[in-house]
Motif scaffolding. Sequence first.
Motif, PDB file in Angstrom:
ATOM      1  N   PHE A 140      34.723  39.141  33.272  1.00 51.57           N
ATOM      2  CA  PHE A 140      35.633  39.644  34.298  1.00 51.57           C
ATOM      3  C   PHE A 140      34.862  40.503  35.280  1.00 51.57           C
ATOM      4  N   GLU A 156      35.988  42.782  38.760  1.00 45.15           N
ATOM      5  CA  GLU A 156      37.127  43.204  39.589  1.00 45.15           C
ATOM      6  C   GLU A 156      36.962  42.848  41.065  1.00 45.15           C
ATOM      7  N   VAL A 208      38.829  39.012  41.544  1.00 47.04           N
ATOM      8  CA  VAL A 208      40.066  38.945  40.769  1.00 47.04           C
ATOM      9  C   VAL A 208      40.769  37.603  40.945  1.00 47.04           C
ATOM     10  N   LYS A 267      38.935  34.853  39.109  1.00 48.57           N
ATOM     11  CA  LYS A 267      39.057  35.010  37.656  1.00 48.57           C
ATOM     12  C   LYS A 267      40.464  34.650  37.187  1.00 48.57           C
ATOM     13  N   GLU A 292      41.190  31.821  34.504  1.00 50.79           N
ATOM     14  CA  GLU A 292      42.031  32.080  33.333  1.00 50.79           C
ATOM     15  C   GLU A 292      43.087  30.996  33.172  1.00 50.79           C
TER      16      GLU A 292
END
Length: 164
Positions: free
Chosen positions: A127, A129, A132, A135, A139
Amino acid sequence: MQRRLALASFAALGLSACGFQLRQAPRFGFSALRLAGAGAYVMPALRRELQIYGLRVITTADPKDAPDAVVLRVLLDQRERAVVGQTASGQVRELQLRQRFRFNLQTHDERILIDDTELLLERDLSFNETQVLAKDAEELLLYRDMTADIVQQVVRRIAALDKV
């Protein structure tokens, strides 16, 4: 040219002699299956997959719709997300994604064919930030792949049963 042809035919002959066979479409020992229970993630994909293989899938709770149908009862269908790695300042660096699916299979007269079985798949996700959105998309892709893996495992287990 003839050398390549001879080598290719030798390879094909060798594979046929060792018992190699491509995976065939599953054959089921029953013609209808009723999906029971709540499942938001795996159930729709499982329904589609079983219908593709020619199995009649019933989603209604009325046993009169198909009195001879076996019942696949979904006991648990959930996704989990856990933090497994952090920086010294407490920022998340790695996540573990889990998908659990618990089910059983029984005949219409409640004879158990497959006892309660839980499938658990895990994937690690690094991960960052600053990325985001990427990711989040990764996911979702990992969850979709885990769902497809679970569906294939369930289909193979159901197809492995003898005539019901």
